[in-house]
Design a protein around this motif. Sequence first.
Motif, PDB file in Angstrom:
ATOM      1  N   PRO A  78      97.113  23.564  20.175  1.00  0.00           N
ATOM      2  CA  PRO A  78      97.430  23.155  18.804  1.00  0.00           C
ATOM      3  C   PRO A  78      98.544  22.099  18.809  1.00  0.00           C
ATOM      4  O   PRO A  78      99.433  22.142  19.655  1.00  0.00           O
ATOM      5  CB  PRO A  78      97.924  24.459  18.156  1.00  0.00           C
ATOM      6  N   ASP A  79      98.473  21.151  17.859  1.00  0.00           N
ATOM      7  CA  ASP A  79      99.466  20.062  17.795  1.00  0.00           C
ATOM      8  C   ASP A  79     100.892  20.598  17.766  1.00  0.00           C
ATOM      9  O   ASP A  79     101.782  20.071  18.437  1.00  0.00           O
ATOM     10  CB  ASP A  79      99.231  19.188  16.547  1.00  0.00           C
TER      11      ASP A  79
ATOM     12  N   ASP B   6      92.751  20.278  29.493  1.00  0.00           N
ATOM     13  CA  ASP B   6      92.483  19.485  28.296  1.00  0.00           C
ATOM     14  C   ASP B   6      93.566  19.735  27.253  1.00  0.00           C
ATOM     15  O   ASP B   6      93.476  20.690  26.476  1.00  0.00           O
ATOM     16  CB  ASP B   6      91.098  19.875  27.737  1.00  0.00           C
ATOM     17  N   PRO B   7      94.600  18.877  27.221  1.00  0.00           N
ATOM     18  CA  PRO B   7      95.717  19.090  26.288  1.00  0.00           C
ATOM     19  C   PRO B   7      95.276  19.149  24.823  1.00  0.00           C
ATOM     20  O   PRO B   7      95.944  19.761  24.002  1.00  0.00           O
ATOM     21  CB  PRO B   7      96.621  17.877  26.530  1.00  0.00           C
ATOM     22  N   ALA B   8      94.117  18.568  24.504  1.00  0.00           N
ATOM     23  CA  ALA B   8      93.629  18.595  23.115  1.00  0.00           C
ATOM     24  C   ALA B   8      93.315  20.014  22.654  1.00  0.00           C
ATOM     25  O   ALA B   8      93.261  20.284  21.450  1.00  0.00           O
ATOM     26  CB  ALA B   8      92.387  17.713  22.979  1.00  0.00           C
ATOM     27  N   LYS B   9      93.135  20.929  23.609  1.00  0.00           N
ATOM     28  CA  LYS B   9      92.861  22.319  23.241  1.00  0.00           C
ATOM     29  C   LYS B   9      94.112  23.061  22.777  1.00  0.00           C
ATOM     30  O   LYS B   9      94.021  24.160  22.233  1.00  0.00           O
ATOM     31  CB  LYS B   9      92.232  23.070  24.423  1.00  0.00           C
TER      32      LYS B   9
ATOM     33  N   THR C  65      98.902  17.826  32.859  1.00  0.00           N
ATOM     34  CA  THR C  65      97.447  17.851  32.710  1.00  0.00           C
ATOM     35  C   THR C  65      96.759  17.990  34.067  1.00  0.00           C
ATOM     36  O   THR C  65      97.107  17.279  35.011  1.00  0.00           O
ATOM     37  CB  THR C  65      96.958  16.553  32.031  1.00  0.00           C
TER      38      THR C  65
ATOM     39  N   THR D  61      95.529  28.214  27.124  1.00  0.00           N
ATOM     40  CA  THR D  61      94.589  28.259  26.004  1.00  0.00           C
ATOM     41  C   THR D  61      93.696  29.500  26.074  1.00  0.00           C
ATOM     42  O   THR D  61      92.828  29.687  25.235  1.00  0.00           O
ATOM     43  CB  THR D  61      93.687  26.998  25.966  1.00  0.00           C
TER      44      THR D  61
ATOM     45  N   ARG E 239     101.844  21.580  21.209  1.00  0.00           N
ATOM     46  CA  ARG E 239     101.986  20.429  22.117  1.00  0.00           C
ATOM     47  C   ARG E 239     103.320  19.731  21.934  1.00  0.00           C
ATOM     48  O   ARG E 239     103.914  19.224  22.877  1.00  0.00           O
ATOM     49  CB  ARG E 239     100.841  19.435  21.885  1.00  0.00           C
TER      50      ARG E 239
END
Length: 307
Positions: free
Chosen positions: A49-50, A44-47, A60, A16, A53
Amino acid sequence: MDHPETHHMIVITAPTGQIGGRLLDILLNEAPTRGEQLRVIVRDPAKLPDAVRARVDVVTGSHGDADVVDRAFDGADAVFWLAPPVPQTAPNLDAVYSGFTRAAAKAFTAHGVGHVVGVSALGRGTPVADRAGLVTASLAMDDLIGRTGVAYRALANPTFMDNLLWQAAPIRDHGVFTGTVIADRKAPVAATRDIAAAAAGLLLDRSWTGTGEVPVLGPEDLSANDMARVMSDVLGRPVRYKRESLDDFGAALSGRGFGKEAVEGFVDMMRAKDEGLDDGVRRTPETASPTTFRQWCEEVLKPAVQG
């Protein structure tokens, strides 16, 4: 010929970040046609973009943790390695670079990872290399990785053009950017996207062996005054360079919460840059990278300043 079920796996740390994020974009375009699978290590995988991912295998955690790299390097052919930014409370610089890398170095060997590409710095072989703060520690990290026996390439980088993004507000509001180097001292400067592109080329190729450095020098040497002229031109209003003392630079870092060790590491690096740290490698067609400072200002700085 590879059997259809045979896959190659490239692992990307810091996916990221400025360099890792761009590298991931390049590899997502290139990898499928080459039978390469991609795996990332991210806290933080939420960082991510979908869309990204959905196309990568995610592990993680921190790439400094033994159990995380053990999972991530299982079945890996190649790894992109980037030590994280210096934490404010760093006990010492070796902990930030070599200490952080120790678990991974063991895992490279344990999992038979063939090729590693790392982000490092120019300066090896110069008279100031042993007193260049962060850079000295980064070169020691390269040596640690090299001793594992993997094929290793250290991307030897000068100052990033993209560091100016930290100063987008003062450039916009006051037409000023600051630094510690002498105003008319010319030095190489590179765009992070070119560093990512160099990493991608090495990770996809993997015909190389042994250890070595790959300098990414940008297309020309520029002084801070040269940069001020280009920025003024591209932004359509005057921008000037203001030199600050190393003492003031260090004090500003302390004010932002950096501890003594980290501050000394940054200050020593900047002092070394003024003493020729980045001058040791000749620019050739191989060591030059394509993005000019003017192009970077048009495509990256201008939108950031106007945004």
